[in-house]
Design a protein around this motif. Structure first.
Motif, PDB file in Angstrom:
ATOM      1  N   ALA A  88       0.935  -2.102   0.012  1.00  0.00           N
ATOM      2  CA  ALA A  88       0.215   0.373   0.092  1.00  0.00           C
ATOM      3  C   ALA A  88       0.432   0.979  -0.010  1.00  0.00           C
ATOM      4  O   ALA A  88       0.308   2.884  -0.840  1.00  0.00           O
ATOM      5  N   THR A  89       1.653   1.309   0.796  1.00  0.00           N
ATOM      6  CA  THR A  89       3.440   2.287   0.785  1.00  0.00           C
ATOM      7  C   THR A  89       3.257   2.861  -0.780  1.00  0.00           C
ATOM      8  O   THR A  89       3.131   3.743  -1.613  1.00  0.00           O
ATOM      9  N   GLY A  90       4.105   1.653  -1.463  1.00  0.00           N
ATOM     10  CA  GLY A  90       4.430   1.880  -3.358  1.00  0.00           C
ATOM     11  C   GLY A  90       3.536   1.764  -3.415  1.00  0.00           C
ATOM     12  O   GLY A  90       3.640   3.218  -4.875  1.00  0.00           O
ATOM     13  N   GLN A  91       2.033   1.921  -3.813  1.00  0.00           N
ATOM     14  CA  GLN A  91       0.883   1.544  -4.389  1.00  0.00           C
ATOM     15  C   GLN A  91       1.147   3.551  -4.371  1.00  0.00           C
ATOM     16  O   GLN A  91       0.249   4.109  -5.072  1.00  0.00           O
ATOM     17  N   HIS A  92       0.689   3.977  -2.840  1.00  0.00           N
ATOM     18  CA  HIS A  92       0.383   5.074  -2.434  1.00  0.00           C
ATOM     19  C   HIS A  92       1.417   6.129  -2.958  1.00  0.00           C
ATOM     20  O   HIS A  92       1.241   7.542  -3.744  1.00  0.00           O
ATOM     21  N   ALA A  93       2.399   5.849  -2.636  1.00  0.00           N
ATOM     22  CA  ALA A  93       3.845   6.813  -3.590  1.00  0.00           C
ATOM     23  C   ALA A  93       3.932   7.121  -4.841  1.00  0.00           C
ATOM     24  O   ALA A  93       3.905   8.418  -4.967  1.00  0.00           O
ATOM     25  N   VAL A  94       3.590   6.092  -5.403  1.00  0.00           N
ATOM     26  CA  VAL A  94       3.628   6.364  -6.952  1.00  0.00           C
ATOM     27  C   VAL A  94       2.151   6.959  -7.418  1.00  0.00           C
ATOM     28  O   VAL A  94       2.156   7.695  -8.555  1.00  0.00           O
ATOM     29  N   ALA A  95       1.309   6.935  -7.127  1.00  0.00           N
ATOM     30  CA  ALA A  95       0.582   7.815  -7.152  1.00  0.00           C
ATOM     31  C   ALA A  95      -0.026   9.160  -7.084  1.00  0.00           C
ATOM     32  O   ALA A  95      -0.324  10.254  -7.157  1.00  0.00           O
ATOM     33  N   TRP A  96       0.928   9.408  -5.426  1.00  0.00           N
ATOM     34  CA  TRP A  96       1.577  10.388  -5.300  1.00  0.00           C
ATOM     35  C   TRP A  96       2.301  11.677  -6.023  1.00  0.00           C
ATOM     36  O   TRP A  96       1.964  12.437  -6.735  1.00  0.00           O
ATOM     37  N   ALA A  97       3.340  10.249  -6.722  1.00  0.00           N
ATOM     38  CA  ALA A  97       3.916  11.068  -7.762  1.00  0.00           C
ATOM     39  C   ALA A  97       3.517  11.618  -8.915  1.00  0.00           C
ATOM     40  O   ALA A  97       3.283  12.547 -10.058  1.00  0.00           O
ATOM     41  N   LEU A  98       2.645  10.733  -9.318  1.00  0.00           N
ATOM     42  CA  LEU A  98       1.713  11.198 -10.424  1.00  0.00           C
ATOM     43  C   LEU A  98       0.518  12.273 -10.395  1.00  0.00           C
ATOM     44  O   LEU A  98       0.558  12.612 -11.466  1.00  0.00           O
ATOM     45  N   LYS A  99      -0.003  12.428  -9.442  1.00  0.00           N
ATOM     46  CA  LYS A  99      -0.176  13.610  -8.709  1.00  0.00           C
ATOM     47  C   LYS A  99       0.652  14.572  -8.635  1.00  0.00           C
ATOM     48  O   LYS A  99       0.074  15.885  -8.796  1.00  0.00           O
ATOM     49  N   GLY A 100       1.772  14.931  -9.057  1.00  0.00           N
ATOM     50  CA  GLY A 100       2.364  16.041  -8.749  1.00  0.00           C
ATOM     51  C   GLY A 100       3.530  16.316  -7.778  1.00  0.00           C
ATOM     52  O   GLY A 100       3.964  17.027  -7.551  1.00  0.00           O
ATOM     53  N   LEU A 101       3.523  15.405  -6.556  1.00  0.00           N
ATOM     54  CA  LEU A 101       3.877  16.169  -5.606  1.00  0.00           C
ATOM     55  C   LEU A 101       5.555  15.799  -5.177  1.00  0.00           C
ATOM     56  O   LEU A 101       5.949  15.105  -6.508  1.00  0.00           O
ATOM     57  N   SER A 102       6.175  16.301  -4.513  1.00  0.00           N
ATOM     58  CA  SER A 102       7.044  16.468  -5.076  1.00  0.00           C
ATOM     59  C   SER A 102       7.521  15.060  -4.211  1.00  0.00           C
ATOM     60  O   SER A 102       6.936  14.449  -2.208  1.00  0.00           O
ATOM     61  N   THR A 103       9.012  14.928  -4.306  1.00  0.00           N
ATOM     62  CA  THR A 103       9.728  13.449  -2.742  1.00  0.00           C
ATOM     63  C   THR A 103       9.555  14.453  -1.766  1.00  0.00           C
ATOM     64  O   THR A 103       9.359  13.335  -1.024  1.00  0.00           O
ATOM     65  N   GLU A 104       9.575  14.930  -1.494  1.00  0.00           N
ATOM     66  CA  GLU A 104      10.148  15.878  -0.397  1.00  0.00           C
ATOM     67  C   GLU A 104       8.391  15.567   0.377  1.00  0.00           C
ATOM     68  O   GLU A 104       8.370  14.897   1.609  1.00  0.00           O
ATOM     69  N   GLU A 105       7.590  15.770  -0.051  1.00  0.00           N
ATOM     70  CA  GLU A 105       5.854  15.607  -0.009  1.00  0.00           C
ATOM     71  C   GLU A 105       5.904  14.205   0.650  1.00  0.00           C
ATOM     72  O   GLU A 105       5.167  13.906   0.734  1.00  0.00           O
ATOM     73  N   ILE A 106       5.650  13.434  -0.815  1.00  0.00           N
ATOM     74  CA  ILE A 106       5.827  11.713  -0.582  1.00  0.00           C
ATOM     75  C   ILE A 106       5.971  11.293   1.056  1.00  0.00           C
ATOM     76  O   ILE A 106       6.117  10.657   1.106  1.00  0.00           O
ATOM     77  N   GLU A 107       7.949  12.474   1.269  1.00  0.00           N
ATOM     78  CA  GLU A 107       8.600  11.290   2.452  1.00  0.00           C
ATOM     79  C   GLU A 107       7.520  12.187   3.437  1.00  0.00           C
ATOM     80  O   GLU A 107       7.964  11.301   3.996  1.00  0.00           O
ATOM     81  N   VAL A 108       6.738  13.407   3.630  1.00  0.00           N
ATOM     82  CA  VAL A 108       6.333  13.562   4.873  1.00  0.00           C
ATOM     83  C   VAL A 108       5.261  13.116   5.554  1.00  0.00           C
ATOM     84  O   VAL A 108       5.176  11.956   5.963  1.00  0.00           O
ATOM     85  N   LYS A 109       4.557  12.581   3.955  1.00  0.00           N
ATOM     86  CA  LYS A 109       3.433  11.785   4.078  1.00  0.00           C
ATOM     87  C   LYS A 109       3.414  10.307   4.718  1.00  0.00           C
ATOM     88  O   LYS A 109       2.457   9.487   5.685  1.00  0.00           O
ATOM     89  N   ILE A 110       4.600   9.414   4.401  1.00  0.00           N
ATOM     90  CA  ILE A 110       4.777   8.510   4.675  1.00  0.00           C
ATOM     91  C   ILE A 110       6.177   8.245   6.624  1.00  0.00           C
ATOM     92  O   ILE A 110       5.073   7.338   7.019  1.00  0.00           O
ATOM     93  N   ALA A 111       6.310   8.882   6.703  1.00  0.00           N
ATOM     94  CA  ALA A 111       6.703   9.937   7.870  1.00  0.00           C
ATOM     95  C   ALA A 111       5.877   9.698   8.726  1.00  0.00           C
ATOM     96  O   ALA A 111       5.435   9.142   9.456  1.00  0.00           O
ATOM     97  N   SER A 112       4.738  10.619   8.703  1.00  0.00           N
ATOM     98  CA  SER A 112       3.977  10.279   9.450  1.00  0.00           C
ATOM     99  C   SER A 112       2.650   9.538   9.750  1.00  0.00           C
ATOM    100  O   SER A 112       1.757   9.264   9.490  1.00  0.00           O
ATOM    101  N   LYS A 113       2.770   8.243   8.898  1.00  0.00           N
ATOM    102  CA  LYS A 113       2.685   7.315   8.583  1.00  0.00           C
ATOM    103  C   LYS A 113       1.124   7.624   7.790  1.00  0.00           C
ATOM    104  O   LYS A 113      -0.209   6.514   8.224  1.00  0.00           O
ATOM    105  N   GLU A 114       0.703   7.999   7.239  1.00  0.00           N
ATOM    106  CA  GLU A 114      -0.413   8.945   6.296  1.00  0.00           C
ATOM    107  C   GLU A 114      -1.695   7.430   5.810  1.00  0.00           C
ATOM    108  O   GLU A 114      -2.395   6.956   5.597  1.00  0.00           O
ATOM    109  N   ILE A 115      -0.326   6.321   5.480  1.00  0.00           N
ATOM    110  CA  ILE A 115      -0.249   5.076   4.698  1.00  0.00           C
ATOM    111  C   ILE A 115       0.390   4.450   5.416  1.00  0.00           C
ATOM    112  O   ILE A 115       1.774   4.493   5.632  1.00  0.00           O
ATOM    113  N   VAL A 116      -0.434   2.735   6.305  1.00  0.00           N
ATOM    114  CA  VAL A 116       0.924   2.102   6.453  1.00  0.00           C
ATOM    115  C   VAL A 116       0.817   0.567   5.871  1.00  0.00           C
ATOM    116  O   VAL A 116      -0.228   0.154   6.003  1.00  0.00           O
ATOM    117  N   GLY A 117       1.289   0.182   5.384  1.00  0.00           N
ATOM    118  CA  GLY A 117       2.077  -1.339   4.967  1.00  0.00           C
ATOM    119  C   GLY A 117       2.036  -1.613   3.214  1.00  0.00           C
ATOM    120  O   GLY A 117       2.305  -0.280   2.258  1.00  0.00           O
TER     121      GLY A 117
END
Length: 90
Positions: free
Chosen positions: A61-90
């Motif tokens: 799920a984390t990988g799938q969300h990272a790809v979706a966020w990237a496709l939506k135009g989020l920066s790597t830093e924004e994706i890192e914050v989302k992952i670090a804050s455990k917006e999605i786990v697993g």
């Protein structure tokens, strides 16, 4: 890592390496080595530490969300914050 040099360099694409340091199946040390090798070859690569499910290995799920966020135009830093804050786990 043996085939990393064959990965096409494509500036708009980013490589995300995502792992859990407690995972005994995919050692984080190996992920760090992969990250360093990709970086040395000039890839736009990011290494994310997060929490996996089921023996700390499941990060689908984390990988799938990272790809979706990237496709939506989020920066790597924004994706890192989302992952670090455990917006999605697993």
């Amino acid at each position: 890592m043996a085939h990393l040099s064959k990965v096409a360099m494509n500036p708009p694409h980013r490589l995300f390496v995502i792992g859990d340091e407690k995972d005994k199946s995919a050692l984080f040390l190996n992920l760090e080595d992969y990250y360093q090798a990709a970086k040395a070859l000039g890839h736009d690569v990011a290494l994310f530490r997060t929490e996996g499910l089921g023996n700390n290995h499941v990060l689908d799920a984390t990988g799938q969300h990272a790809v979706a966020w990237a496709l939506k135009g989020l920066s790597t830093e924004e994706i890192e914050v989302k992952i670090a804050s455990k917006e999605i786990v697993g």
